[in-house]
Design a protein around this motif. Structure first.
Motif, PDB file in Angstrom:
ATOM      1  N   THR A 203     -82.207  79.565 -12.358  1.00 34.36           N
ATOM      2  CA  THR A 203     -81.661  79.298 -13.688  1.00 34.36           C
ATOM      3  C   THR A 203     -81.122  80.587 -14.291  1.00 34.36           C
ATOM      4  O   THR A 203     -81.850  81.580 -14.401  1.00 34.36           O
ATOM      5  CB  THR A 203     -82.745  78.708 -14.607  1.00 34.36           C
ATOM      6  N   ARG A 206     -79.944  81.963 -20.490  1.00 31.82           N
ATOM      7  CA  ARG A 206     -79.479  80.901 -21.382  1.00 31.82           C
ATOM      8  C   ARG A 206     -80.331  80.905 -22.645  1.00 31.82           C
ATOM      9  O   ARG A 206     -81.477  81.366 -22.628  1.00 31.82           O
ATOM     10  CB  ARG A 206     -79.583  79.522 -20.699  1.00 31.82           C
ATOM     11  N   MET A 208     -82.939  79.444 -25.195  1.00 33.53           N
ATOM     12  CA  MET A 208     -84.065  78.559 -24.909  1.00 33.53           C
ATOM     13  C   MET A 208     -84.739  78.077 -26.188  1.00 33.53           C
ATOM     14  O   MET A 208     -84.741  78.756 -27.215  1.00 33.53           O
ATOM     15  CB  MET A 208     -85.089  79.274 -24.017  1.00 33.53           C
ATOM     16  N   GLU A 212     -89.528  76.236 -24.037  1.00 32.65           N
ATOM     17  CA  GLU A 212     -88.969  76.913 -22.870  1.00 32.65           C
ATOM     18  C   GLU A 212     -89.305  78.402 -22.884  1.00 32.65           C
ATOM     19  O   GLU A 212     -89.616  78.992 -21.838  1.00 32.65           O
ATOM     20  CB  GLU A 212     -87.452  76.701 -22.843  1.00 32.65           C
ATOM     21  N   CYS A 227     -85.284  82.943 -17.055  1.00 31.83           N
ATOM     22  CA  CYS A 227     -85.127  81.806 -17.960  1.00 31.83           C
ATOM     23  C   CYS A 227     -85.491  80.502 -17.252  1.00 31.83           C
ATOM     24  O   CYS A 227     -85.496  80.419 -16.020  1.00 31.83           O
ATOM     25  CB  CYS A 227     -83.691  81.724 -18.474  1.00 31.83           C
ATOM     26  N   LYS A 229     -84.990  76.005 -17.666  1.00 32.52           N
ATOM     27  CA  LYS A 229     -84.242  74.921 -18.303  1.00 32.52           C
ATOM     28  C   LYS A 229     -85.007  73.624 -18.068  1.00 32.52           C
ATOM     29  O   LYS A 229     -85.866  73.547 -17.172  1.00 32.52           O
ATOM     30  CB  LYS A 229     -82.834  74.814 -17.719  1.00 32.52           C
ATOM     31  N   GLU A 379     -87.679  68.584 -21.767  1.00 32.83           N
ATOM     32  CA  GLU A 379     -86.630  68.657 -22.776  1.00 32.83           C
ATOM     33  C   GLU A 379     -87.277  68.807 -24.148  1.00 32.83           C
ATOM     34  O   GLU A 379     -88.479  68.587 -24.313  1.00 32.83           O
ATOM     35  CB  GLU A 379     -85.769  67.389 -22.751  1.00 32.83           C
ATOM     36  N   HIS A 483     -80.405  74.377 -26.419  1.00 36.88           N
ATOM     37  CA  HIS A 483     -79.992  72.983 -26.226  1.00 36.88           C
ATOM     38  C   HIS A 483     -81.184  72.048 -26.400  1.00 36.88           C
ATOM     39  O   HIS A 483     -82.267  72.292 -25.855  1.00 36.88           O
ATOM     40  CB  HIS A 483     -79.401  72.791 -24.832  1.00 36.88           C
TER      41      HIS A 483
END
Length: 662
Positions: A203, A206, A208, A212, A227, A229, A379, A483
């Motif tokens: 990964t 990004r 987080m 995360e 990182c 995801k 998620e 995200h």
């Protein structure tokens, strides 16, 4: 725990049967007792029971057995129809079923692994549902159970052999290996022996979310700054964990079976045992015949603690230090921690800006013995709180609103529920704990709140030994641009009104569930027999202050608890009780007719004063679950501490207002 390794190709076994859990409960009985066989092609998903909770699958009294084979004898003992069990003793096992089928959100509620065990040890190998609650899904995976949807079942019933990969390709690579090896223990052994090697994460950098970020900084075998995801399979360290007398016996037994009588834990000081769930079980007449089994659970927890040296929070002279989740907040969860424990309400620790969630006995046993845990990065869903609550509303009303909307739409399903925004700062840390506590009722993975100065002040007061600079450095916030798979949702606290979750109508296929939200203004006059304030959700310091606010107003108006109503308040911990005594609230409660109970889980799990005794009784309760039979056979409405206390004096479910008793 036995070999459960699946074949490379899956087909229905000749002579074995498929059980459909339909909303028409008579149809279930015909399958169990009259030999009726159904086919998926003749039914729709809408015909199947939704929200089958773990209390239905294995009610509390069934969990007094720690042997899965004994537990399986009473599989689904909590599914009732017209006051009688749908599943008689051994009904599931004697029915010769190997597949069980239901609708949406299978396995909501408690993290009790017994719910998955009752199916496996009754002969079920394949579990079919439209969706699964996250902890229950993980418990099935850890036991090596196969899960699939209704389309797969149609193919199986049409005689097709389906590749094992079709059952496992829905998962990340690590989970695939766990299922293919027949469960968590055989997988962990293969990994430890070098038979398996996990691929490194790829990964890229990004932004987080909070969940995360905490997982990222606890990765094992990955470079610093790696990182993660959603969906990444990782091995992570935890800062701690705990079990209680309902679950420790299985943890101890599983470790003995897998590693021998002399097994040892590498870091026992990181873990703890609590005696809090069954202290008052004898107050429920239904539990009295099982007290010898309860004592066995207690004895096995003592044996585990003495064998391993984990921290001991046992009762002293019959009084518990408190409910595990409350005491954990007060004494050892720190900002930014990663904590796992054998109870679904472990997520309450998220109020401390920590990542905390519940696991089953198998997963916890592997965690304490291996020193690390296997995690599929969840998620997240973001709740941006704005505005402030009106008087008479609490965080309980906020989470009931989220349950009735976002959870019912499955937006929270298996996601980390992240709370932040300017409205969060208007809520006390205890109120934030209410939000996080009931993330599990939302079928969320966990709940976590942003940190602020109020949290830091609370932490240093609760745990004076902590370093302010270290706690500040451990604070976690979401990265800009993170995200959220569940989206971002603004909750205007000023729009929240006092709510309840109503008990549904289980006989008509409408489950008793916390998502049954209703505004109090819309339910008419509902007379109550019992008002209960307590549990991990509503036995905190601020909750006791809410009860005191209403009780003081009642006293000033010359009132006592309404005749015919029993009003119980149960403290969440010894520290909470001490606060009530210092502030004069303890004496106030007694003066106005409240029945006080020492710290423990009590009526929330059906094990203590405050449970209903007849189906006709109505309870308004500040606990977290209104599942049928969980807190007695009566009807139970979930409500806020203010609503519960107000209702105790009016005799019906009432919105609290300062002039209510004028």
């Amino acid at each position: 725990m036995g070999d459960n390794k699946p074949a490379d190709s899956i087909a229905l076994s000749p002579g074995k049967r498929v059980l459909f859990l339909t909303k028409d409960l008579d149809l279930i009985k015909r399958q169990l007792y009259d030999g009726l066989d159904l086919r998926m092609e003749d039914l729709s998903v809408e015909d199947l029971l939704d929200d089958i909770n773990t209390d239905v699958m294995t009610p509390a009294w069934v969990c007094f057995d720690h042997d899965p084979a004994e537990i399986a004898k009473n599989a689904y003992a909590g599914l009732m129809h017209n006051g009688l069990r749908v599943f008689r003793e051994n009904a599931l096992k004697n029915g010769n079923f190997e597949v069980i089928v239901s609708g949406q959100r299978k396995g909501t509620g408690s993290s009790r692994e017994t719910a998955a065990q009752c199916e496996r040890w009754a002969g079920i190998n394949i579990v079919i549902a439209a969706s699964f609650a996250p902890i229950h899904e993980r418990n099935n995976i850890n036991l090596g159970q196969l899960m699939a949807d209704h389309d797969v079942l149609e193919r199986l019933q049409n005689g097709e052999s389906i590749s094992l990969s079709e059952f496992t390709n829905q998962y990340d690579p690590v989970t695939q290996l766990i299922v293919e090896h027949g469960g968590l223990f055989p997988f962990a052994k293969a990994l430890k022996s070098g038979e398996l090697n996990l691929a490194p994460l790829d990964t890229p950098q990004r932004p987080m979310t909070m969940a995360e970020r905490i997982i990222s900084r606890n990765l094992v075998g990955q470079p610093d700054g790696q990182c993660v995801k959603p969906g990444d399979p990782v091995i992570a360290e935890v800062q701690g964990g705990y079990s209680h007398e309902f679950t420790t016996a299985q943890v101890h037994t599983f470790l003995q079976e897998e590693y021998g009588e002399g097994y040892q834990l590498p870091n026992p000081g990181k873990f703890a045992v609590f005696e809090d769930h069954l202290l008052y079980a004898q107050h429920n007449p239904k539990f009295v015949p099982f007290m010898h089994k309860v004592q066995t659970l207690r004895d096995l927890q003592v044996a585990f603690q003495e064998h391993t040296g984990v921290r001991d929070y046992s009762a002293v002279d019959g009084v518990s230090p408190g409910i595990c989740h409350q005491v954990a907040r007060e004494e050892f969860i720190e900002v930014g921690d990663f904590i796992q424990a054998t109870d679904s309400h472990t997520c309450m620790g998220g109020a401390s800006n920590a990542l905390t969630w519940g696991v089953g006995a198998t997963e916890y046993a592997n965690l304490v013995s291996a020193g690390f845990t296997f995690v599929k990065v969840p998620e997240s869903i973001r709740f941006e709180l704005v505005g402030e609550l009106h008087q008479g509303c609490t965080a309980k009303d906020v989470i009931l609103a989220i349950l009735a909307d976002h959870a019912r739409k499955e937006l929270t399903l298996n996601r980390s529920m992240e709370f932040g925004g300017p409205g969060l700062t208007s809520l006390s840390v205890d109120e934030r704990a209410t939000l996080c506590n009931m993330a599990t009722e939302c079928s969320g993975r966990t709940g976590i709140c942003e940190a602020d100065e109020a949290l830091l002040t609370w932490m240093l007061h609760a745990q004076p030994h902590l370093s302010e600079s270290e706690q500040r450095a451990r604070m976690v916030a979401p990265d800009q641009g993170a995200h959220y798979g569940g989206g971002g949702h603004t909750i205007d606290l000023s729009s929240i009104v006092p709510m309840v979750a109503h008990p549904g109508d289980p006989d008509q296929g409408i489950p008793s569930d916390p998502t049954n939200g209703a505004n109090i203004s819309d339910i008419g006059q509902v007379l109550v027999d019992i008002a209960y304030g307590g549990s991990c959700t509503a036995g905190k310091e601020d909750d006791i202050a809410y009860y005191a606010e209403v009780c003081q107003a009642a006293k000033d108006a010359g009132l006592t608890v309404k005749e015919g109503v029993d009003f119980y308040i149960q403290y969440g911990s010894g520290q909470v009780k001490a606060l009530a005594e210092r502030n004069g609230w303890h004496d106030l409660f007694i003066e106005v007719g409240v029945k006080l109970i020492d710290p423990g889980c009590g009526a929330c799990i059906g094990a203590g004063p405050g449970v209903s005794l007849t189906p006709e009784q109505v309870t308004v309760s500040a606990i977290n679950r209104n599942f049928q039979g969980r807190s007695g056979p009566g009807k139970l409405y979930l409500a806020s501490p203010l609503t519960v206390a107000a209702s105790a004096f009016t005799g019906h479910i009432s919105v609290w207002k300062p002039d209510l008793f004028a």
